[in-house]
Design a protein around this motif. Structure first.
Motif, PDB file in Angstrom:
ATOM      1  N   THR A  81       1.142  -1.533   0.149  1.00  0.00           N
ATOM      2  CA  THR A  81      -0.215   0.231   0.296  1.00  0.00           C
ATOM      3  C   THR A  81       0.966   1.252  -0.029  1.00  0.00           C
ATOM      4  O   THR A  81       0.240   2.428  -0.136  1.00  0.00           O
ATOM      5  CB  THR A  81      -1.196  -0.084   1.013  1.00  0.00           C
ATOM      6  N   TYR A  82       2.101   0.969   0.059  1.00  0.00           N
ATOM      7  CA  TYR A  82       3.101   2.482   0.326  1.00  0.00           C
ATOM      8  C   TYR A  82       3.684   2.970  -1.280  1.00  0.00           C
ATOM      9  O   TYR A  82       4.619   3.435  -1.025  1.00  0.00           O
ATOM     10  CB  TYR A  82       3.651   2.633   1.416  1.00  0.00           C
ATOM     11  N   THR A  83       3.448   1.868  -1.808  1.00  0.00           N
ATOM     12  CA  THR A  83       4.101   2.111  -3.816  1.00  0.00           C
ATOM     13  C   THR A  83       3.674   3.615  -4.211  1.00  0.00           C
ATOM     14  O   THR A  83       4.986   4.121  -4.256  1.00  0.00           O
ATOM     15  CB  THR A  83       3.743   0.153  -4.673  1.00  0.00           C
ATOM     16  N   ASP A  87       0.676  13.279  -3.001  1.00  0.00           N
ATOM     17  CA  ASP A  87       0.930  14.580  -2.513  1.00  0.00           C
ATOM     18  C   ASP A  87       2.173  14.765  -1.272  1.00  0.00           C
ATOM     19  O   ASP A  87       2.214  15.647  -0.187  1.00  0.00           O
ATOM     20  CB  ASP A  87      -0.683  14.873  -1.624  1.00  0.00           C
ATOM     21  N   GLY A  88       2.919  14.260  -1.968  1.00  0.00           N
ATOM     22  CA  GLY A  88       4.342  13.849  -1.571  1.00  0.00           C
ATOM     23  C   GLY A  88       5.284  12.954  -1.869  1.00  0.00           C
ATOM     24  O   GLY A  88       5.072  13.292  -2.967  1.00  0.00           O
ATOM     25  N   GLY A  89       6.019  12.720  -1.192  1.00  0.00           N
ATOM     26  CA  GLY A  89       6.724  11.300  -1.307  1.00  0.00           C
ATOM     27  C   GLY A  89       7.797  11.504  -0.031  1.00  0.00           C
ATOM     28  O   GLY A  89       7.826  11.823   0.739  1.00  0.00           O
ATOM     29  N   TRP A  90       8.331   9.694  -0.255  1.00  0.00           N
ATOM     30  CA  TRP A  90       8.782   9.098   1.032  1.00  0.00           C
ATOM     31  C   TRP A  90      10.462   9.546   1.164  1.00  0.00           C
ATOM     32  O   TRP A  90      10.443  10.225   0.433  1.00  0.00           O
ATOM     33  CB  TRP A  90       9.336   7.235   1.216  1.00  0.00           C
ATOM     34  N   LEU A  91      11.329   9.906   2.345  1.00  0.00           N
ATOM     35  CA  LEU A  91      12.147  10.575   2.538  1.00  0.00           C
ATOM     36  C   LEU A  91      13.307   9.481   2.086  1.00  0.00           C
ATOM     37  O   LEU A  91      14.149  10.201   1.471  1.00  0.00           O
ATOM     38  CB  LEU A  91      12.316  10.675   4.554  1.00  0.00           C
ATOM     39  N   ASN A  92      13.013   7.677   2.120  1.00  0.00           N
ATOM     40  CA  ASN A  92      13.497   8.133   1.295  1.00  0.00           C
ATOM     41  C   ASN A  92      13.576   5.893   0.746  1.00  0.00           C
ATOM     42  O   ASN A  92      12.367   5.685   0.921  1.00  0.00           O
ATOM     43  CB  ASN A  92      15.254   6.855   1.798  1.00  0.00           C
ATOM     44  N   ASP A  93      14.805   5.778   0.072  1.00  0.00           N
ATOM     45  CA  ASP A  93      14.197   4.484  -0.812  1.00  0.00           C
ATOM     46  C   ASP A  93      13.903   3.321  -0.216  1.00  0.00           C
ATOM     47  O   ASP A  93      14.530   2.039  -0.057  1.00  0.00           O
ATOM     48  CB  ASP A  93      13.841   4.259  -2.304  1.00  0.00           C
ATOM     49  N   ILE A 152      -1.764   7.634   1.250  1.00  0.00           N
ATOM     50  CA  ILE A 152      -1.566   6.428   0.520  1.00  0.00           C
ATOM     51  C   ILE A 152      -3.213   5.511   1.023  1.00  0.00           C
ATOM     52  O   ILE A 152      -3.650   6.445   1.290  1.00  0.00           O
ATOM     53  CB  ILE A 152      -0.413   6.036   1.040  1.00  0.00           C
ATOM     54  N   TYR A 153      -3.379   4.857  -0.141  1.00  0.00           N
ATOM     55  CA  TYR A 153      -4.788   4.309  -0.026  1.00  0.00           C
ATOM     56  C   TYR A 153      -4.477   3.285  -0.205  1.00  0.00           C
ATOM     57  O   TYR A 153      -3.538   1.895  -0.076  1.00  0.00           O
ATOM     58  CB  TYR A 153      -5.048   4.710  -2.148  1.00  0.00           C
ATOM     59  N   CYS A 154      -5.343   2.337   1.019  1.00  0.00           N
ATOM     60  CA  CYS A 154      -5.711   1.302   2.003  1.00  0.00           C
ATOM     61  C   CYS A 154      -6.098   0.093   0.557  1.00  0.00           C
ATOM     62  O   CYS A 154      -6.521   0.950  -0.424  1.00  0.00           O
ATOM     63  CB  CYS A 154      -6.380   0.629   2.621  1.00  0.00           C
ATOM     64  N   ASP A 156      -7.951  -1.398   0.204  1.00  0.00           N
ATOM     65  CA  ASP A 156      -9.514  -0.528  -0.049  1.00  0.00           C
ATOM     66  C   ASP A 156     -10.128  -0.090  -1.076  1.00  0.00           C
ATOM     67  O   ASP A 156     -11.258   0.882  -1.031  1.00  0.00           O
ATOM     68  CB  ASP A 156     -11.112  -1.532   0.637  1.00  0.00           C
ATOM     69  N   GLY A 157      -9.055   0.952  -1.027  1.00  0.00           N
ATOM     70  CA  GLY A 157      -9.043   2.249  -1.920  1.00  0.00           C
ATOM     71  C   GLY A 157      -9.325   3.490  -0.659  1.00  0.00           C
ATOM     72  O   GLY A 157      -9.042   4.576  -1.347  1.00  0.00           O
ATOM     73  N   SER A 158      -8.865   3.144   0.278  1.00  0.00           N
ATOM     74  CA  SER A 158      -9.900   4.982   0.981  1.00  0.00           C
ATOM     75  C   SER A 158      -7.964   4.569   1.515  1.00  0.00           C
ATOM     76  O   SER A 158      -7.081   4.107   1.838  1.00  0.00           O
ATOM     77  CB  SER A 158     -10.042   4.069   2.391  1.00  0.00           C
ATOM     78  N   PRO A 159      -8.257   6.363   1.720  1.00  0.00           N
ATOM     79  CA  PRO A 159      -7.126   7.249   1.865  1.00  0.00           C
ATOM     80  C   PRO A 159      -6.578   7.299   3.397  1.00  0.00           C
ATOM     81  O   PRO A 159      -7.011   7.184   4.067  1.00  0.00           O
ATOM     82  CB  PRO A 159      -7.114   8.961   2.022  1.00  0.00           C
ATOM     83  N   ARG A 160      -4.769   7.801   3.167  1.00  0.00           N
ATOM     84  CA  ARG A 160      -4.830   7.102   5.041  1.00  0.00           C
ATOM     85  C   ARG A 160      -3.712   8.510   5.279  1.00  0.00           C
ATOM     86  O   ARG A 160      -3.283   8.503   3.921  1.00  0.00           O
ATOM     87  CB  ARG A 160      -4.204   6.276   5.447  1.00  0.00           C
ATOM     88  N   VAL A 161      -3.357   9.381   5.517  1.00  0.00           N
ATOM     89  CA  VAL A 161      -2.323  10.155   5.630  1.00  0.00           C
ATOM     90  C   VAL A 161      -1.099  10.077   6.243  1.00  0.00           C
ATOM     91  O   VAL A 161      -0.599   8.733   7.679  1.00  0.00           O
ATOM     92  CB  VAL A 161      -2.182  11.298   6.810  1.00  0.00           C
ATOM     93  N   ALA A 162       0.044   9.142   5.593  1.00  0.00           N
ATOM     94  CA  ALA A 162       1.246   8.603   5.924  1.00  0.00           C
ATOM     95  C   ALA A 162       2.984   9.372   6.056  1.00  0.00           C
ATOM     96  O   ALA A 162       3.068  10.353   5.756  1.00  0.00           O
ATOM     97  CB  ALA A 162       1.957   8.387   4.131  1.00  0.00           C
ATOM     98  N   PHE A 163       3.262   9.060   6.995  1.00  0.00           N
ATOM     99  CA  PHE A 163       4.830   9.360   7.699  1.00  0.00           C
ATOM    100  C   PHE A 163       5.828   8.459   7.999  1.00  0.00           C
ATOM    101  O   PHE A 163       5.287   7.093   7.122  1.00  0.00           O
ATOM    102  CB  PHE A 163       4.008   9.817   9.537  1.00  0.00           C
ATOM    103  N   GLN A 164       7.075   9.314   8.265  1.00  0.00           N
ATOM    104  CA  GLN A 164       8.521   8.449   8.063  1.00  0.00           C
ATOM    105  C   GLN A 164       8.959   8.900   9.130  1.00  0.00           C
ATOM    106  O   GLN A 164       8.655  10.131   9.124  1.00  0.00           O
ATOM    107  CB  GLN A 164       9.145   8.419   6.526  1.00  0.00           C
ATOM    108  N   LYS A 165       9.932   7.965   9.410  1.00  0.00           N
ATOM    109  CA  LYS A 165      10.725   8.452  10.611  1.00  0.00           C
ATOM    110  C   LYS A 165      12.055   7.862  10.485  1.00  0.00           C
ATOM    111  O   LYS A 165      11.962   7.045  10.176  1.00  0.00           O
ATOM    112  CB  LYS A 165      10.247   8.388  11.603  1.00  0.00           C
ATOM    113  N   CYS A 166      13.293   8.283  10.224  1.00  0.00           N
ATOM    114  CA  CYS A 166      14.718   7.558   9.837  1.00  0.00           C
ATOM    115  C   CYS A 166      15.397   8.379  11.066  1.00  0.00           C
ATOM    116  O   CYS A 166      15.256   9.411  11.543  1.00  0.00           O
ATOM    117  CB  CYS A 166      15.384   7.868   8.787  1.00  0.00           C
ATOM    118  N   SER A 167      15.853   6.822  11.830  1.00  0.00           N
ATOM    119  CA  SER A 167      17.286   7.947  12.830  1.00  0.00           C
ATOM    120  C   SER A 167      18.593   8.389  11.878  1.00  0.00           C
ATOM    121  O   SER A 167      18.558   8.590  10.805  1.00  0.00           O
ATOM    122  CB  SER A 167      17.760   6.624  13.100  1.00  0.00           C
ATOM    123  N   PRO A 168      19.128   9.412  13.101  1.00  0.00           N
ATOM    124  CA  PRO A 168      19.913  10.285  11.927  1.00  0.00           C
ATOM    125  C   PRO A 168      21.113   9.128  11.776  1.00  0.00           C
ATOM    126  O   PRO A 168      21.938   8.296  12.047  1.00  0.00           O
ATOM    127  CB  PRO A 168      20.355  11.362  13.842  1.00  0.00           C
TER     128      PRO A 168
END
Length: 169
Positions: A81-83, A87-93, A152-154, A156-168
Motif C-alpha cells: 500500500t506504500y508503493t 501529495d508528497g513522497g517518502w524520505l528515502n527508499d 497512501i491508499y489502503c 479498499d481504496g480508502s486514503p491514509r495520511v502517511a508518515f516516516q521517521k529515520c534515525s540520524p
C-alpha cells in the motif's frame, strides 16, 4: 492514566483475547473522539491478529505486572500500500519497517512512544499511516518527530495520511 514502563514482546496465541480487548478499547476511543470511519466492520479481526502472530509480526506491550496494555503489528519490508504515494513522497527508499494496527487499552500513556522506540531499535527507518480523522495519532506522530510524507491508499481504496521517521545518519 499512569505513565509506566511498557515491556514489548512478540505476541503469542495466548495473547489473542487481550489483543482483541486492546482493539475494542481503541475502537471505542476513536468513536468518542470523532473518528467514526477507521477500524469499522470488526477490523482488525481475530483472524488478522492470529495471522500477525503466526507470521512473527504481532507484538504486545505489557506492564511490570504482565497486564497487556497495547498491541501492534510490525512488518519489515515493502508494504504494497506504500508503493504509490500522493501529495508528497517518502524520505528515502531504504529498507523500512511499518507499524500497523496499534491499539491500546487506554490505561497507560506513552504507548506510541514505547512502540516507536522499540521498532527504531530494530530498524532505524519506520513508516506508518493513519486516518485523517485520527487526531490523537496525527498529533502523537508529529510530537515524536515523524515527517508527513503524503497520502497512501489502503487495499479498499480508502486514503491514509502517511508518515516516516529515520534515525540520524
Amino acid at each position: 492514566m499512569t505513565i509506566t514502563m511498557i515491556h514489548i514482546r512478540k505476541a503469542t496465541t495466548n495473547d489473542v483475547d487481550a489483543i482483541m480487548s486492546c482493539y475494542d478499547a481503541a475502537r471505542r476511543y476513536m468513536r468518542e473522539t470523532g473518528n467514526h470511519s477507521q477500524w469499522i466492520n470488526g477490523y482488525p479481526s481475530r483472524g488478522l491478529v492470529e495471522g500477525d502472530i503466526a507470521s512473527g509480526n504481532g507484538y504486545v506491550g505489557e506492564t511490570e505486572s504482565g497486564e497487556i496494555v497495547m498491541a501492534f503489528a510490525f512488518i519489515i519490508g515493502d508494504d504494497p500500500t506504500y508503493t504509490v504515494i500522493e501529495d508528497g513522497g517518502w524520505l528515502n527508499d531504504s529498507l523500512y519497517g511499518t507499524i500497523h494496527r496499534l491499539g491500546s487499552t487506554g490505561r497507560r500513556k506513552g504507548v506510541l512512544r514505547s512502540c516507536v522506540e522499540y521498532c527504531m531499535s530494530i530498524i532505524g527507518n519506520i513508516r506508518l499511516d493513519t486516518h485523517a480523522d485520527n487526531r490523537t495519532m496525527l498529533n502523537a506522530v508529529e510530537r515524536l518527530g515523524f515527517t508527513r510524507c503524503g497520502v497512501i491508499y489502503c487495499a479498499d481504496g480508502s486514503p491514509r495520511v502517511a508518515f516516516q521517521k529515520c534515525s540520524p545518519a
